[in-house]
Design an enzyme around this catalytic site. Sequence first.
Site, PDB file in Angstrom:
ATOM      1  N   ASP A 210      -7.006   9.574   1.002  1.00 26.68           N
ATOM      2  CA  ASP A 210      -6.846   8.503   0.009  1.00 26.68           C
ATOM      3  C   ASP A 210      -7.055   9.106  -1.378  1.00 26.68           C
ATOM      4  OD1 ASP A 210      -6.875   6.242  -1.546  1.00 26.68           O
ATOM      5  OD2 ASP A 210      -8.265   5.127  -0.270  1.00 26.68           O
TER       6      ASP A 210
ATOM      7  N   HIS B 243      -4.757   4.926   1.534  1.00 27.57           N
ATOM      8  CA  HIS B 243      -5.477   3.715   1.112  1.00 27.57           C
ATOM      9  C   HIS B 243      -5.149   2.534   2.038  1.00 27.57           C
ATOM     10  CE1 HIS B 243      -7.902   1.956  -1.987  1.00 27.57           C
ATOM     11  NE2 HIS B 243      -7.014   1.038  -2.292  1.00 27.57           N
TER      12      HIS B 243
ATOM     13  N   SER C  91     -10.799  -1.470  -1.124  1.00 27.18           N
ATOM     14  CA  SER C  91     -10.431  -1.168  -2.507  1.00 27.18           C
ATOM     15  C   SER C  91     -11.247  -2.026  -3.476  1.00 27.18           C
ATOM     16  CB  SER C  91      -8.917  -1.376  -2.665  1.00 27.18           C
ATOM     17  OG  SER C  91      -8.447  -0.711  -3.812  1.00 27.18           O
TER      18      SER C  91
END
Lengths: 792, 792
Positions: free
Chosen positions: B485, B516, B365
């Site tokens: 995601d 995620h 991320s």
Amino acid sequence: MKINQFGIIETTFEQKITELTAIGFYDAPIKLAAQQGPITLFAALMKQAATITAVTTEFSDYMVNENQNLADFLTTCTTLTMQEFDSVALQLLQFTENVDYTLAEPMKGVQALGLPLANIPGVWSTNDLLSAWYDLLTTHTKNGLQFIDFLASHGYFKTTNESLFFNGKAMVTFDTKSLKKEVVYVETDLDTDDDGIKDLVRVDIIRPTTNQLVPVLFTASPYYQGTNDAISDQKMHKVNVPLERKRPNHVTYDEIAYQAAPTNVLTSHEKNGETSVATKTFYPTAHVDLNNYFLSRGFAVVYSSGVGTRDSDGMQDTGSPEQVASMQAVVEWLAGNRRAFTDKTSGITIKAVWSNGKVAMTGKSYLGTLATAVATTGVAGLETVISEAAISDWYQYYRDNGLTIAPGGFPGEDMDVLAELVYSRMQDAGDWHRTKAQWHQKQVQTAQEMDRVGGNYNAYWDARNYLKNVPNVKADVIMVQGLNDWNVKPRQVFRLYQKLQELNIVKKLYLHQGQHIYINNNRSLDFSDQMNLWLSYKLYDVNNQAQTQLPDITWQNNQQPDTWQTKASWGQTTPTAISLANVQTPVSYTDQQTKQAYATYSKDYQTWRSLMMNREKHDLDHARIMFLQPKQAQDLLIDGEVSLQLRMKSSANVGLVSAMLVDYGIERRLTNKPVPQGEQIDRGKNWQPTSLVEFELAQATPFKMITIGHINMQNRENSWRVNDLRPQEYVDLTLTLQPTLYQLTAGHQLGVVIYGTDFEMTVRGNQNITYTIDTKHSQLLVPIVTLADAKD
Amino acid sequence: MKINQFGIIETTFEQKITELTAIGFYDAPIKLAAQQGPITLFAALMKQAATITAVTTEFSDYMVNENQNLADFLTTCTTLTMQEFDSVALQLLQFTENVDYTLAEPMKGVQALGLPLANIPGVWSTNDLLSAWYDLLTTHTKNGLQFIDFLASHGYFKTTNESLFFNGKAMVTFDTKSLKKEVVYVETDLDTDDDGIKDLVRVDIIRPTTNQLVPVLFTASPYYQGTNDAISDQKMHKVNVPLERKRPNHVTYDEIAYQAAPTNVLTSHEKNGETSVATKTFYPTAHVDLNNYFLSRGFAVVYSSGVGTRDSDGMQDTGSPEQVASMQAVVEWLAGNRRAFTDKTSGITIKAVWSNGKVAMTGKSYLGTLATAVATTGVAGLETVISEAAISDWYQYYRDNGLTIAPGGFPGEDMDVLAELVYSRMQDAGDWHRTKAQWHQKQVQTAQEMDRVGGNYNAYWDARNYLKNVPNVKADVIMVQGLNDWNVKPRQVFRLYQKLQELNIVKKLYLHQGQHIYINNNRSLDFSDQMNLWLSYKLYDVNNQAQTQLPDITWQNNQQPDTWQTKASWGQTTPTAISLANVQTPVSYTDQQTKQAYATYSKDYQTWRSLMMNREKHDLDHARIMFLQPKQAQDLLIDGEVSLQLRMKSSANVGLVSAMLVDYGIERRLTNKPVPQGEQIDRGKNWQPTSLVEFELAQATPFKMITIGHINMQNRENSWRVNDLRPQEYVDLTLTLQPTLYQLTAGHQLGVVIYGTDFEMTVRGNQNITYTIDTKHSQLLVPIVTLADAKD
């Protein structure tokens, strides 16, 4: 956010100074600073704290009020007040400005958070500051640790490997990097595998390297040596089977009371020598989080899986007196009253020379169950048990009132399935092949004795009902139970708690709003601190008045987040009778579902249960009767067991009754699983961090099940006596629901839903049975306290 | 259960012997045993393995076939075959008899599980056995570890604090109990707080105590120094606001291309001395699990939060070139090309004398984003990045095609909200009060530049689009992305992967079926082993051919659990045009909801999304058009970007188009979050155990969203140019959905749902707008490969 701390003991100023000295927060430089007044003292204390804890050691990074930082304050001011101290304290405790408190009114924040910081008005003397500093050290940070423990996790204490107590609690002074991990084999007086030789059970020990004797946290966990999940799943019983008629009997309790079989003379293992050094080690991962917390504080931790598990002898028999005795034997060894060997063959015995002889048993669910069970043996050395979500009577776990009842979430599970799960001898292929014939035979016997089809209480179940043996209990008992735990249901602890009242021991009860969970890592309650206070008292003889300091009952309020209240009793309220006759009498409902609905709800009992409580019309309407009370004018508390007195009939010669008590009213209610707060807390210097969690308010829901119960209409007298049931003939029965402690909000309505098949918990026969209730002769009994009275 | 191992390198027999010798599995006693034949050798090898790993060391606890245990076998048999070896190997690897394999046909189990055990027919020689033993050591146990790593976690290796490689991968030979934890402050060439002085950024280092130089895993994590969750939540933008009309423009890219501002001359920090010993330490908890795995294997781990975080200088500016440059500066210091200080004031510099100068950046991320971004600077010393679910272009994260689009699950979040979250200087009250005026001003500027209302691509976004800088990349790039995601969406990696194809570097891509998440602790894939192979190659120069050994693309099949397939390309398939004209033309839908529906779905966008895909009639029907293809005759693969070419009109002078591609067909599909398997795995001798997880098949569902896309009808040319839109006037536009790689089962139907407001991702104006599609002039373009072709 609110913090509830019950584990802090009141301490005199002199004692505070003594303890501050002992932990190094009142050393020579600080004494010198104290002579120069509170400002200099504050600077000295802050320097120590800031150096250890803070990202920055700069005093200019702390604010004492909206306009002045600590560096400026210390150079320009000559007096110190609570306002300035609290501002800095809130920062040290990691609370967030403008979220948890404001610098304009820090004391308001302290109060709202419930922090036990010192309340000293006016200008502070050095003694005021020292006293307040002591209180600060016992106060929780935002992230679930006493400040002194937060300092400890940042290396405050040297690892002396000697006990040090602060405010009655053991501190982090033991090295967790040099823990000893040892295996021994305790010789029991059991022969569960019928070979004439005493069964050995494996015991795993983790203990600090220290010169002092240490007490033990012992967890009896049949899961610990591994579980046979896939194999056990295959053994799950079918629940889509009919409820069968039982032949009436006139059995009395005396006829089915368990009698221990006479014991054979057994061969002991030959002794060939003795040692004090274990020869076998193991590689543990974290098992019980609460135990981990104590390892850095001078306690040993011991696990055993008992007879019938990997690397131990014997057969597995869920909850049996033999299983309990094998765990009792471990306590006896720890207390110096039984022998153990370094391995299974050498004949070399080994003593627990490192143990101070005092043992606490800990654990949740099966683990807590065995802790409770061992306590009912009265074994010497067992000083206390901390049993969480523990079974006190296995009949109540897999059966109820003559019915086979599944623990919530586990339809089809039973005593034999659980035994299959933990017979971890299966995991050594050789051991398995040697023992499997005997094992299969044992399981056949268990299946027969547990009598899944009949569902009656019998000698098998009586042997596994520890409530009978409560008078033997000598250990003090700490109990923890979730009021939303439908796996191990609240009656398990309720009955135990009631029975324990007759004994002259300490008993403490924690009732939380969770389901089947531990509560030692909750932000809002200092449970681990309390257990530290308790075990320091029980196992280290620290004179900290833990027995009176800890509340008798701690109840988590179901309406308000972060709210834990103390109570003196549970379930002592006389029930109020509520008539069901406002409904046209008699009323009927039919248990059978369409084929499609039956298939759907068999797979998805969550939706089924939600619909059964839903007041709107739907395809399950015909299968229930709902009695709804008017809106409550004020908040009230339901305290204990709710029951239904019913006059009713079945259209068949079999019948079962299920009932749910429901709170109707749109409201945000607490989650029954605590939510991770995104923080790993370190409660012992980098030793096994744990996730900080908290119950939170979920999205608003229109209703919530408060409690539940089930009964076989053929067991309306008791669970061993089978009554006759004739089609369409009214009978009287009392259905006692699981006990609760539930605050019902003003404006909400109390409802009761009565039905037959429970898709999650009973068998699902899908039989075409119509039930009829004579509402005129039926009533609901609810132990109601109006909220003003409830505050005790 | 299936295990997919791609991290094993083929090894010659001579090399195997060399390596077995190096790790101590071919020492003098074993050599001696080997001289006496395979049975004696087998006994010697087993003795070592069993002593280390097993609960019991008894050979009688292992079965070699249904009737014979290992003890009997070794005393009575003279030859060894694969069948016997595999039986024992499966037990050593902890697989379960009658669940994972049978003793009657062990090789069948080995094959079904996908275990890379040796396949050697006939009677085994000692060399066969040695070779097979080597293979066994590289094979995964049931619980997600290579057998050699399982042995290591049980203490197999001495902690020499020297590197040891086996099958090309670093072994657990470093002491995790004596890790050094150090803080330094790297001096950047930035002045984000406009004080004329170079910003310092704090760097936290964890490294083994060793005499050798070690490489570094560096994670750039703005979260690492703490997050301001509550404060940031207050900054969330309202999404229940109308879509506003934009004034048409004729902006070209050149006009909005980002130009770096000329840099001012900055004051460096004065140097007062130099040291090689850090003066500040810190107390870490686990941060990035993959990093933890490497600490016991001779790699250092470094974290920095960059400018504008706690204990660093500067302002926070999400994704800005300055934020990236502050992380680049850390790499430069690690590679010996920049200076750092021991603290912020003393002027004492410190070098990373322990570093071998080779750095890998890691993280998911935001963390992976900065890894990617630093790679696009081409900084020396950065050998590789492992970036997971990483943003390559921030415009694509908070905007899309001229619309303000939320990351899935985070409506109302934006660049300024994220900046507020990680401006952790707020957590030191003093630092906060000193900087808050400047911070508020900075946030006003960010809000203006990001242009939430307009939604166009501009110079602000261009500065935060790393794809432009891909030609600078020198580091090899490992990418990991979840195809489900919808937070960091698949286009982020797709565009990066495409751009990287033009460069002569190694690039590897992992596409999993999760949302995620990280994949390093999945049971079915040896991701950590692969990264070990990769980093041993890149950072330790081990000659293990990792660059060819690792597949170019590893794709988790969405139909079959535990199935990871290799591919040579992604998104190279020519799309097939599918007409929409089978529907009566034109077709219309109206965006507006009733007040009640609007309120409900604003709060519960999950239900909204599910209903929008649901084929049954319901109250959202009027707000969508669904085009459904016939049932697929055979399995097919959708490979890359699906797009819609639409001729359509809006009844207003504004308009937005959303579309979902949907798989219709009742089927059990994989969970998008891996499920914990109830095992804690220890990948470094009691160092930070991690939970073993796996994607599992969930309950059957009738449909599943494959991919999604959104466009502002005023940005039909591109995201910076604003077109005019007149009510009821047809326009042509192309809506490209997020790329995918999706296997559609035979018998399923492909559907596309076209609608306006997306309650999870777009603004929700609830405007009364009717959209009309001229289906004759519209079509769906799908890159379809029939499954036979798809196998590469």
